[in-house]
Motif scaffolding. Structure first.
Motif, PDB file in Angstrom:
ATOM      1  N   GLY A   1      -5.928  -0.915  -1.861  1.00 51.17           N
ATOM      2  CA  GLY A   1      -5.071  -0.876  -3.038  1.00 51.17           C
ATOM      3  C   GLY A   1      -4.162   0.320  -3.162  1.00 51.17           C
ATOM      4  O   GLY A   1      -4.463   1.255  -3.881  1.00 51.17           O
ATOM      5  N   GLY A   2      -3.085   0.299  -2.493  1.00 54.60           N
ATOM      6  CA  GLY A   2      -2.076   1.323  -2.694  1.00 54.60           C
ATOM      7  C   GLY A   2      -2.520   2.689  -2.250  1.00 54.60           C
ATOM      8  O   GLY A   2      -1.914   3.695  -2.573  1.00 54.60           O
ATOM      9  N   GLU A   3      -3.583   2.753  -1.541  1.00 63.35           N
ATOM     10  CA  GLU A   3      -4.101   4.054  -1.197  1.00 63.35           C
ATOM     11  C   GLU A   3      -4.485   4.021   0.270  1.00 63.35           C
ATOM     12  O   GLU A   3      -5.067   3.079   0.740  1.00 63.35           O
ATOM     13  CB  GLU A   3      -5.344   4.342  -2.028  1.00 63.35           C
ATOM     14  CG  GLU A   3      -5.058   4.066  -3.492  1.00 63.35           C
ATOM     15  CD  GLU A   3      -6.218   4.421  -4.365  1.00 63.35           C
ATOM     16  OE1 GLU A   3      -7.170   4.998  -3.843  1.00 63.35           O
ATOM     17  OE2 GLU A   3      -6.149   4.124  -5.552  1.00 63.35           O
TER      18      GLU A   3
ATOM     19  N   GLU B   1       1.671   0.823  -1.308  1.00 60.00           N
ATOM     20  CA  GLU B   1       2.739   1.473  -2.059  1.00 60.00           C
ATOM     21  C   GLU B   1       3.956   1.717  -1.173  1.00 60.00           C
ATOM     22  O   GLU B   1       5.071   1.621  -1.624  1.00 60.00           O
ATOM     23  CB  GLU B   1       2.264   2.812  -2.613  1.00 60.00           C
ATOM     24  CG  GLU B   1       1.302   2.671  -3.764  1.00 60.00           C
ATOM     25  CD  GLU B   1       1.995   2.142  -5.007  1.00 60.00           C
ATOM     26  OE1 GLU B   1       1.590   1.076  -5.479  1.00 60.00           O
ATOM     27  OE2 GLU B   1       2.930   2.782  -5.479  1.00 60.00           O
ATOM     28  N   GLU B   2       3.704   2.043   0.062  1.00 63.09           N
ATOM     29  CA  GLU B   2       4.824   2.353   0.944  1.00 63.09           C
ATOM     30  C   GLU B   2       5.280   1.102   1.690  1.00 63.09           C
ATOM     31  O   GLU B   2       5.790   1.171   2.785  1.00 63.09           O
ATOM     32  CB  GLU B   2       4.420   3.392   1.985  1.00 63.09           C
ATOM     33  CG  GLU B   2       4.344   4.783   1.450  1.00 63.09           C
ATOM     34  CD  GLU B   2       3.024   5.049   0.773  1.00 63.09           C
ATOM     35  OE1 GLU B   2       1.997   4.617   1.323  1.00 63.09           O
ATOM     36  OE2 GLU B   2       3.011   5.650  -0.296  1.00 63.09           O
TER      37      GLU B   2
ATOM     38  N   TRP C   1      -2.680  -1.995 -11.627  1.00 65.49           N
ATOM     39  CA  TRP C   1      -3.526  -0.801 -11.623  1.00 65.49           C
ATOM     40  C   TRP C   1      -4.408  -0.821 -12.855  1.00 65.49           C
ATOM     41  O   TRP C   1      -3.941  -1.135 -13.951  1.00 65.49           O
ATOM     42  CB  TRP C   1      -2.668   0.483 -11.635  1.00 65.49           C
ATOM     43  CG  TRP C   1      -2.085   0.792 -10.294  1.00 65.49           C
ATOM     44  CD1 TRP C   1      -0.835   0.467  -9.848  1.00 65.49           C
ATOM     45  CD2 TRP C   1      -2.728   1.475  -9.223  1.00 65.49           C
ATOM     46  NE1 TRP C   1      -0.664   0.914  -8.568  1.00 65.49           N
ATOM     47  CE2 TRP C   1      -1.806   1.531  -8.156  1.00 65.49           C
ATOM     48  CE3 TRP C   1      -3.999   2.041  -9.051  1.00 65.49           C
ATOM     49  CZ2 TRP C   1      -2.109   2.130  -6.940  1.00 65.49           C
ATOM     50  CZ3 TRP C   1      -4.304   2.640  -7.842  1.00 65.49           C
ATOM     51  CH2 TRP C   1      -3.364   2.680  -6.800  1.00 65.49           C
TER      52      TRP C   1
ATOM     53  N   PRO D   1      -4.026   9.798  -3.368  1.00 65.66           N
ATOM     54  CA  PRO D   1      -4.222   8.876  -2.248  1.00 65.66           C
ATOM     55  C   PRO D   1      -2.923   8.252  -1.750  1.00 65.66           C
ATOM     56  O   PRO D   1      -2.907   7.644  -0.685  1.00 65.66           O
ATOM     57  CB  PRO D   1      -5.153   7.811  -2.822  1.00 65.66           C
ATOM     58  CG  PRO D   1      -4.956   7.876  -4.290  1.00 65.66           C
ATOM     59  CD  PRO D   1      -4.476   9.253  -4.650  1.00 65.66           C
ATOM     60  N   VAL D   2      -1.851   8.385  -2.505  1.00 66.51           N
ATOM     61  CA  VAL D   2      -0.581   7.754  -2.121  1.00 66.51           C
ATOM     62  C   VAL D   2       0.358   8.786  -1.498  1.00 66.51           C
ATOM     63  O   VAL D   2       0.914   8.572  -0.429  1.00 66.51           O
ATOM     64  CB  VAL D   2       0.079   7.084  -3.339  1.00 66.51           C
ATOM     65  CG1 VAL D   2       1.399   6.434  -2.937  1.00 66.51           C
ATOM     66  CG2 VAL D   2      -0.861   6.054  -3.964  1.00 66.51           C
TER      67      VAL D   2
ATOM     68  N   VAL E   1      -5.556   9.169 -10.053  1.00 67.10           N
ATOM     69  CA  VAL E   1      -4.189   8.820  -9.681  1.00 67.10           C
ATOM     70  C   VAL E   1      -4.113   7.296  -9.591  1.00 67.10           C
ATOM     71  O   VAL E   1      -4.912   6.670  -8.902  1.00 67.10           O
ATOM     72  CB  VAL E   1      -3.773   9.454  -8.343  1.00 67.10           C
ATOM     73  CG1 VAL E   1      -2.337   9.071  -7.994  1.00 67.10           C
ATOM     74  CG2 VAL E   1      -3.919  10.969  -8.399  1.00 67.10           C
TER      75      VAL E   1
ATOM     76  N   GLY F   1      -1.361   4.760  -8.603  1.00 68.70           N
ATOM     77  CA  GLY F   1      -0.021   4.480  -8.086  1.00 68.70           C
ATOM     78  C   GLY F   1       0.884   5.679  -8.290  1.00 68.70           C
ATOM     79  O   GLY F   1       0.623   6.763  -7.788  1.00 68.70           O
ATOM     80  N   ASP F   2       1.946   5.509  -9.075  1.00 69.61           N
ATOM     81  CA  ASP F   2       2.901   6.584  -9.292  1.00 69.61           C
ATOM     82  C   ASP F   2       2.554   7.448 -10.496  1.00 69.61           C
ATOM     83  O   ASP F   2       3.350   8.277 -10.915  1.00 69.61           O
ATOM     84  CB  ASP F   2       4.314   5.992  -9.469  1.00 69.61           C
ATOM     85  CG  ASP F   2       4.805   5.382  -8.174  1.00 69.61           C
ATOM     86  OD1 ASP F   2       4.333   5.815  -7.106  1.00 69.61           O
ATOM     87  OD2 ASP F   2       5.630   4.453  -8.230  1.00 69.61           O
TER      88      ASP F   2
ATOM     89  N   SER G   1      -9.437   5.007 -10.963  1.00 75.06           N
ATOM     90  CA  SER G   1      -8.383   4.008 -10.980  1.00 75.06           C
ATOM     91  C   SER G   1      -8.524   3.104  -9.775  1.00 75.06           C
ATOM     92  O   SER G   1      -9.048   3.508  -8.732  1.00 75.06           O
ATOM     93  CB  SER G   1      -7.015   4.688 -10.960  1.00 75.06           C
ATOM     94  OG  SER G   1      -6.725   5.118  -9.657  1.00 75.06           O
TER      95      SER G   1
ATOM     96  N   GLY H   1      -6.244  -0.210  -7.815  1.00 70.76           N
ATOM     97  CA  GLY H   1      -5.064  -1.064  -7.847  1.00 70.76           C
ATOM     98  C   GLY H   1      -4.166  -0.907  -6.649  1.00 70.76           C
ATOM     99  O   GLY H   1      -4.557  -0.331  -5.635  1.00 70.76           O
TER     100      GLY H   1
END
Ligand SMILES: [Zn+2]
Lengths: 327, 403
Positions: free
Chosen positions: A132-134, A144-145, B30, B302-303, B352, B354-355, B392, B394
């Motif tokens: 999930g986005g991580e 996300e990317e 998320w 993590p992003v 965190v 996402g953004d 979190s 998502g």
């Protein structure tokens, strides 16, 4: 796209400044090579005008390498970043992002013919990218990317000497763009190294010609030799796919053993970047004797038999030929 | 007529199939799971629109942990002696050429594991290990079992009650070794057990063991003397000790988190410092970073792999650049939260999504939202009670109609 633009911007800057930038004249070009084979090409092209830092060193496996903060700092301060592309460096995108580098990131396989992995079914990606986005720890980039696509294209293009010449040409272009004053030197170095590559290719072809056609099927641990097979006509089978990231399943191994018996493989080899255990197991189950160690995705350290690309390719073909003819 | 109609449908179907990738909907979801400092509940908030999705009643105030996959959230209720599994409702599936997201309502998974004083929870590759300090027992359950609502756990006993930790490490289990002379003190090392529970090799010394984290293929435990660094060895885990460098002042790490996207560890080191650790290098493995005041909580991004965040008692959130090893920005978010008093007093925690960086402000009953790119506060979300621990879950993916 952005790479091309960056490169174009660099070239643009060079042409609008007819006088050589003092940086290039005063100090060496800071080059980062993603792995050892590219670093060797870069050394041959750059000579003493470049300083090269290698991210994934000798015997390292770039497929699963996990970049460190220090690597991001290295990339951040580079003038040129040389990578293989074709998703060989699974870590590349997150490393480049973390580095915030302004240097061009040059994919050396650009412009070459790309082989698709037509390999046996069963090399499914494990469900690792579903994150999930991580990033999966340091192992995957996230949704996300943009989604991380596990490539079906075979990234091991350097296994054909013909392609190595493309890498060298692309390196020379990149160095010329970053350091116009050294361009003549880079072109001349590339030319003379190209002659050595031509000689190497002739040797490989001659060696393969000595192997009877019905003995040209061999086993390695992962599908790293598609280009070698395509170019020189030796058939490679492997339990693992084009990436070492996902392990071979029991059914992959069983299917391979069956295929080895049908295709009457002549020899089996361990690889320098992978654990030899699976190959040893397959060897014992099929009665094949392990014919030595091939260098697939990395050079040896400088005391080893494959410290340079030329030595690596010679070592591999000599080992293959020796094992087959000796069997 | 009928034939024509049918063939038209078939053509339409073919068209929609061939362009399915373009027609698939990109969905971002998320969720924030928040426990309360005093009340036995977990509140679930949609981090995209700020709305409350659900509140789950549990048995006691909880610390929260999310699994690596994000499919499960665990509420560890130390005082109530139970661990409760929650299905986050968000899961991802990789299809090679694209990733699918599946979004359902969050729900209690129907799995509870009871025991005395559950404390540390560790997920390693989808196997969860909960350590019950009061019994000196680890209970291990797979994420698969939890999501199927089955309380199928296995149990490994250590020699004595202790504030311990266990990690299900492939076919082995790593277990903390109690301090026999001083049973009230922290564990003294790590023992490796095989599938049958038999000890493999000797005890790996790790005095005052507290703190565990993974980053990529490396697992680490924090000790008074340095880190125990665990990697996959030939057949069994390879464990080595990485001593704190001589250049560090006296101190030790007791809380450890692991980088994502970049491989590193971040630990506390003294009350007003953190230490960045790269266990793969011989020299300069430790980089010490001083904070303006004492540290309350810290988390990795993590992003955006380059950043981690530290909250300090003066109410500031700091953006830590882990590449440069320095604080890049600071942002005042809350009133003071002194580190005087009990370690478990209500103080902010960071997650965190996402953004967005989300920081709990338990005394004000709000979550502060910070844009991770601009590092500016963008809003807040009110939460009843004293919102305390937060995780979190998502990401983004595609959904397909008719699946
Ligand atoms: Zn490979």
């Amino acid at each position: 796209m952005s790479r091309t633009l960056k490169l174009a911007a660099v070239i643009g800057a060079m042409t609008s400044l007819p006088i050589t930038p003092s940086v290039a004249a005063a100090e060496n070009l800071k080059v980062v090579a993603s792995f050892s084979i590219i670093a060797d090409f870069a050394k041959n092209v750059g000579g003493d005008r470049v300083d090269i830092i290698t991210l994934v060193g000798p015997n390292g496996d770039a497929h699963v390498y996990e970049p460190k903060p220090a690597d991001a700092a290295t990339v951040g301060s580079a003038d040129v970043v040389l990578v293989n592309g074709l998703q060989f460096e699974g870590f590349l995108q997150r490393l480049v992002e973390a580095s915030a580098t302004k240097a061009p990131v040059v994919e050396l396989t650009k412009g070459g013919e790309v082989l698709r992995n037509t390999g046996e079914e069963g090399h499914h990606d494990q469900d690792k990218a579903a994150e999930g986005g991580e990033g999966h720890a340091a192992a995957e980039e996230g949704h996300e990317e943009g989604h991380h696509h596990h490539g079906e294209s075979d990234p091991h293009a350097w296994q054909s000497v013909h392609n190595a010449e493309l890498y060298v040409k692309n390196i020379a272009d990149a160095f010329c763009a970053a350091d116009a004053a050294g361009c003549d030197t880079y072109r001349a170095n590339a030319e003379s190294y190209g002659q050595q590559l031509d000689a190497l290719e002739a040797e490989i072809k001659a060696a393969v010609a000595e192997i009877p056609e019905d003995k040209r099927t061999i086993i390695t641990s992962h599908d790293a030799y598609g280009y070698f097979e395509h170019e020189y006509g030796i058939k490679f089978l492997a339990p693992e796919g084009v990436s070492t990231e996902s392990e071979a399943s029991a059914s992959d191994v069983a299917a391979l053993i069956k295929q080895i018996r049908q295709d009457k493989a002549s020899a089996i080899f361990v690889e320098n970047v992978t654990n030899p255990r699976l190959i040893e197991q397959i060897a014992s189950e099929t009665g094949l004797k392990v014919g030595g160690e091939l260098y697939s995705d990395a050079l040896s350290d400088k005391n080893g038999p494959a410290a340079t690309y030329l030595e690596m390719m010679r070592h591999n073909i000599t080992t293959i030929k020796g094992a087959i003819l000796g069997s | 007529m009928r034939t024509n109609w049918a063939s038209a449908t078939a053509i339409a179907l073919l068209l929609s199939l061939s362009t399915s990738a373009a027609h698939a909907e990109e969905v971002t979801a998320w969720r924030l799971f928040i426990s309360d400092h005093a009340d036995p509940k977990v509140t679930v908030i949609d981090a995209v629109d700020g709305g409350k999705l659900d509140t789950f009643q549990i048995k006691g105030p909880a610390s929260l942990h999310r699994s690596e996959s994000g499919r499960t959230v665990f509420a560890v209720q130390g005082s109530a002696g139970v661990v409760t599994g929650i299905a986050s409702g968000i899961s991802f599936e990789d299809h090679g050429e694209h990733g699918d997201i599946d979004v359902e309502a969050p729900k209690l998974a129907g799995v509870e594991i009871a025991g005395e004083k559950p404390s540390h929870f560790v997920d390693h590759d989808g196997d969860f290990a909960v350590f019950f300090d009061g019994e000196g027992v680890a209970r291990i359950i797979s994420e698969k079992a939890v999501l199927e609502g089955k309380s199928d756990f296995r149990e490994l006993k250590t020699d004595a009650p202790q504030h311990g930790v266990a990690v299900a490490y492939g076919s082995h289990v790593l277990l903390s070794e109690p301090n026999r002379e001083k049973p009230d003190e922290l564990p003294v090392g790590i023992r490796v057990a095989d599938k049958a529970g038999a000890q493999v090799g000797g005890i790996h010394a790790c005095p005052d063991l507290h703190g565990e984290a993974s980053s990529g293929n490396i697992l680490a435990f924090a000790c008074a003397t340095g880190l125990l660094v665990v990697t996959h060895g030939d057949g069994s885990p390879a464990i080595r000790h990485l001593p704190y460098s001589d250049s560090l002042p006296d101190g030790k790490t007791t809380t450890l988190i692991g980088g994502r996207g970049l491989q590193y560890f971040l630990g506390n080191y003294g009350a007003d410092k953190v230490v960045l650790i790269d266990p793969t290098i011989e020299s300069d493995a430790f980089r010490l970073i001083s904070l303006p005041t004492r540290r309350v909580h810290f988390a990795v991004d993590p992003v955006r792999a380059k950043f981690a965040y530290v909250f300090t008692e003066d109410g500031q959130l700091h953006q830590l650049d882990v590449v440069k090893g320095e604080i890049a920005s600071s942002l005042k978010l809350t009133g003071p939260y002194s580190m005087d008093g009990h370690w478990n007093d209500p103080r902010p925690r960071i997650a965190v999504a996402g953004d967005r960086i989300v920081v709990t402000d338990p005394l004000q009953g709000v979550l502060h939202l910070v844009d991770a790119t601009s590092f500016q506060k963008t809003g807040d979300i009110a939460v009843e009670g004293k919102p305390f621990n937060i995780v979190s879950v998502g990401g983004s993916g595609q959904t397909h109609e008719g699946e």
